[in-house]
Design an enzyme around this catalytic site. Structure first.
Site, PDB file in Angstrom:
ATOM      1  CB  VAL A 210      -0.816  -6.797 -24.911  1.00 44.90           C
ATOM      2  CG1 VAL A 210       0.075  -5.564 -24.606  1.00 44.90           C
ATOM      3  CG2 VAL A 210      -2.233  -6.198 -24.541  1.00 44.90           C
ATOM      4  CG  HIS A 211       2.590  -9.688 -29.336  1.00 47.52           C
ATOM      5  ND1 HIS A 211       1.420  -9.261 -29.651  1.00 47.52           N
ATOM      6  CD2 HIS A 211       3.530  -9.669 -30.243  1.00 47.52           C
ATOM      7  CE1 HIS A 211       1.584  -9.123 -31.332  1.00 47.52           C
ATOM      8  NE2 HIS A 211       2.869  -9.350 -31.431  1.00 47.52           N
ATOM      9  NE  ARG A 212       3.319  -6.173 -32.998  1.00 51.71           N
ATOM     10  CZ  ARG A 212       3.171  -5.564 -34.177  1.00 51.71           C
ATOM     11  NH1 ARG A 212       3.955  -4.388 -34.148  1.00 51.71           N
ATOM     12  NH2 ARG A 212       2.606  -5.893 -35.325  1.00 51.71           N
ATOM     13  CG  ASP A 286       0.533  -5.223 -28.701  1.00 51.96           C
ATOM     14  OD1 ASP A 286      -0.019  -6.007 -28.982  1.00 51.96           O
ATOM     15  OD2 ASP A 286       1.424  -4.829 -27.821  1.00 51.96           O
TER      16      ASP A 286
END
Ligand code: UD1
Ligand code: UDP
Length: 381
Positions: A210-212, A286
């Site tokens: 998850v990094h967005r 994501d």
């Protein structure tokens, strides 16, 4: 003909690697395309950048602008200035960019403004959500590009519906399939250490990334995701491994979030990450590239977003959208965990890199005056 390959982030290095290898191979056997790599330096930590050049055995960038991190305008502005300087010195006939990052936006804009044509790899993806920086970057890049390499027929239709001329569009497949095919065996042979060091067994763990911006910068969304992953861990009694992007680490600290029931690691090298993906029971993500890889590797995916620019993965039944509500994340995991892994990969046959370089060579061959050169105005500021 001279091509500048402009890249700057982890996914661009990985997805450009099959094209760079093909350019290198053809050049080695007397091909007409000369190329160089221009790295913007948007990603710079060892495990977000150099590790991929080393592991994928890629030639070093001839230029690195070292722009580092900043606000959108700072990153984009610095990159455009640096790219323009290199283009004026090197005078390439074409700039190739890949994907939807600020590097892509800067590369595409700086190039057209000095009269160098742009080829956009992975053109035509749309989430139809303009609050995402990636959506803006891809729309702009597509509309200023002269050659658009669409990975799928759907991506081509998106471009046509925005009025982009059909002649500019080539459906090639996505180079991520090439990258997976070129590296999976190596990952399976050498990557088991990654599983062992984390105490994982094939099929008995979950993988998350998850990094967005829209997820990790928003404390409510990030808390929802971490809580959802904890529910999944508690429900199935299996570990959840999350190799965290530096942005995510930073934002967990700023929001005061301490993920429970999750094994956090630093970002992994490509072979270790591929190995972890291929043995995971389910992938939660994501990331754009990870949605594609999960689909290619036949591992079901739960996407922690409200939309995706990779609808092909939903259509074949490889992926589902969960958003960030914890209960919904668990519900979607229960839906996907025992699904039949029978879908076919919608992203091509693993020869996209070869096809893309072949198209460039054919374009030069068809027009002895070199269409890029003949259309180009003198390079000027
Ligand atoms: C960028 C892309 C995103 C892509 C992602 C791939 C844009 C707008 N976003 O997001 O679409 O999915 O790359 O991973 O281009 N940082 C480091 N070391 C690094 C790079 C970043 O510590 O090598 C940290 C810094 O704190 C930085 C933050 O991560 O401020 C964000 O980096 P940035 O490049 O601005 O965006 P990404 O989140 O990486
Ligand atoms: N990846 C990796 N190590 C990790 C996480 C991801 O090598 O720890 C690779 C992954 O296999 C995929 C790419 O990074 O090929 C996806 O990049 P990212 O998720 O950063 O960006 P996005 O695809 O969302 O733009």
């Amino acid at each position: 003909m001279k091509v500048a390959v402009v890249l700057g982030t982890r996914p661009e290095i990985i997805k450009m690697s099959p094209i760079i290898r093909e350019l290198q191979r053809r050049r080695g056997s007397g091909g007409e395309i000369e190329y160089f790599i221009l790295h913007t330096g948007q990603h710079y930590s060892y495990n977000m950048d150099r590790v991929f050049f080393e592991q994928l055995n890629l030639p070093q960038p001839r230029f690195n602008l070292n722009v580092g991190s900043g606000t959108h305008a700072k990153e984009t502005g610095r990159m455009m200035m640096g790219i323009e300087r290199v283009l004026l010195e090197e005078k390439p006939d074409l700039v190739l960019v890949e994907g939807d990052t600020n590097t892509v936006l800067s590369g595409a804009l700086a190039s057209v403004k000095v009269g160098v044509e742009v080829g956009h790899v992975e053109a035509g993806l749309r989430s139809f959500d303009r609050s995402m920086p990636e959506e803006i970057n891809r729309i702009v890049a597509d509309h200023v590009s002269e050659i658009l390499f669409a990975p799928t027929e759907k991506a081509k239709q998106n471009l046509i519906s925005e009025g982009i001329s059909q002649e500019k569009i080539h459906v090639t497949g996505n180079t991520i399939v090439d990258a997976v095919h070129q590296n999976l065996e190596l990952a399976r042979r050498g990557g088991s250490a990654a599983l062992e060091s984390l105490g994982l067994e094939d099929g008995r763990y979950f993988l998350a990334t998850v990094h967005r911006q829209e997820n990790v910068d928003d404390p409510v969304r990030l808390r929802g995701i971490l809580e959802g992953l904890r529910l999944v861990h508690d429900h199935y009694g299996m570990p959840v491994v999350y190799p965290a992007h530096p942005r995510s680490r930073k934002m967990m600290g700023e929001h005061g979030l301490d993920p429970e029931g999750i094994i956090l690691t630093d970002p992994l090298d490509y072979l270790s990450f591929l190995r972890l993906e291929s043995g995971a029971r389910l992938i939660f993500t994501d990331s754009g590239g990870v949605q594609e890889e999960a689909c290619i590797l036949k591992v079901p995916c739960v996407t922690l977003r409200d939309n995706t620019e990779r609808p092909e993965t939903l259509e074949v039944g490889a992926n589902t959208l969960a958003g960030t509500d914890p209960e919904r994340i668990l519900e979607r995991a229960r839906l996907m965990i025992d699904c039949k892994r029978r879908w076919s990969n919608p992203f091509g046959d693993g020869r996209a890199g070869e096809r893309i370089v072949g198209i460039l060579e054919r374009i030069i061959g068809e027009d002895p005056r070199n269409p890029f050169l003949s259309r180009k105005v003198d390079l000027k500021v």
